[in-house]
Design a protein around this motif. Structure first.
Motif: not given
Length: 373
Positions: A94, A98, A101, A127-128, A131-132
């Motif tokens: 993860t 980060r 992004r 960001n969508e 996140d997906q």
């Protein structure tokens, strides 16, 4: 320049930074080459860019979820699976998203002379998409973790069979070939009962893992008499328990085509559950009735009722009743798998199972099995 266009034009630069960050994730990255470190980063970025260019209403944005961007989902899921394979932990995986992004936004903001309202919308869409992708990667990673755990449990259960069989056979031979004094007899009986209960636990564990790794429980139906199977299961469950005295009532034709081994599992777990919760508080009753289409089995015991809010999860794996007393001799498994196995066997035969439980009436498990599974 819009963010989606910026990503396409600078994708190699962004992926280079992804690789540089991935190199710092040790010890897994120490044995990985450039291709493995970069993995699906390029595909995720380009799929996110395409997703950002897709028209989206406010309601579509609110309802956005899996399968809205197949290419993004596929790339992210593959990334999660591969990161698990090479030894990244979930936090490390993860952290890549980060960093990705932050890298994209940092580089893009540095290239903008005058921020505009459209840039805010671009950032929201980006960001969508990230996140997906993160959600898909995490789900795929978790699935691989579960599969690895199931394979480990399958190996463990399989390997436990040999020493258990040795204990069981040795105790049988000791009983047949050696004349034991009265003081030693109870110890031998305890060994035999312990091995039998451990064997039931291992079998339940293997069935649980098999159901998770496969689709449904395989069965091999053949003609059998369910009344005889019930009596045999009662005799086995009560072996070595002088206070065990359940009753069996049979009405009508209870012959049909089922898998004898699977039905034996079902009966042992149902009877063990009833003895565990009812033997010290009152009698346990089995009622078997048959008609031309199906056979109905009811297993009843008195005692502490099952909480109403627990009935909904009663057949879930690894769930035990708060009232369960593992010291009682009727316990068939301490893993919380007994009722799960029962449900799997019933489903495999095309039947159904229900449970009612009140303080006044006791607890009754009702199993209905079609005569031709």
């Amino acid at each position: 320049m819009g963010l989606s266009e910026f990503i396409v034009l600078n994708v190699d630069r962004i992926v280079d930074e992804w690789e540089q960050f991935a190199e710092t994730i040790t010890p897994a990255a120490e044995t990985m080459n450039s291709v493995a470190l970069r993995d699906h980063a390029r595909e995720i970025l380009l799929a996110a860019s395409r997703d950002m260019n897709t028209a989206q209403t406010a309601s579509e944005q609110q309802a956005k979820g899996p399968e809205t961007s197949p290419a993004l989902d596929e790339a992210a899921a593959s990334h999660g699976e591969l990161r698990h394979t090479v030894g990244f932990d979930l936090v490390q995986m993860t952290s890549e998203f980060r960093h990705l992004r932050a890298c994209v936004i940092r580089l893009w903001v540095a290239s903008i002379d005058a921020p505009a309202l459209s840039h805010m919308q671009d950032m929201i869409r980006f960001n969508e998409a990230i996140d997906q992708a993160l959600a898909e990667s995490t789900a795929a990673y978790a699935e691989q973790v579960n599969r690895s755990r199931d394979i480990f449990l399958a190996i463990l259960g399989h390997d436990l069979r040999a020493p258990l069989q040795a204990v069981s056979m040795s105790s049988e031979m000791l009983e047949r070939k050696t004349r034991l004094d009265p003081v030693a007899q109870p110890y031998l009986l305890a060994i035999k009962n312990g091995a039998r209960h451990m064997g039931a636990m291992v079998n339940d564990l293997l069935e649980f893992v098999r159901s998770r790794l496969g689709t449904s429980l395989p069965i091999e139906p053949r003609a059998m008499d369910l009344g005889q199977a019930c009596q045999a299961a009662l005799d086995e469950a009560c072996a070595g328990q002088p206070d065990c005295a359940p009753t069996l009532q049979v009405e009508g034709d209870v012959q049909g085509h089922w898998d004898p081994r699977r039905l034996g599992q079902l009966l042992q777990n149902l009877i063990g559950n009833a003895l565990q919760h009812g033997a010290r508080r009152g009698k346990v009753t089995l009622h078997l009735s048959g008609d031309s289409e199906a056979v109905t089995l009811r297993v009843h015991n008195v005692g502490m009722p099952i909480a109403e809010d627990a009935i909904g999860t009663l057949f879930d794996p690894l769930v035990r009743s708060p009232s369960e007393d593992l010291s009682q001799p009727g316990t068939s498994t301490s893993l919380g798998l007994g009722l799960f196995i029962i449900k799997e066997v019933v489903d495999a035969h095309g039947g159904r199972i229900d449970v009612t439980s009140t303080e006044a009436e006791g607890t009754t498990f009702t199993v209905v099995l079609p005569k031709n599974a």
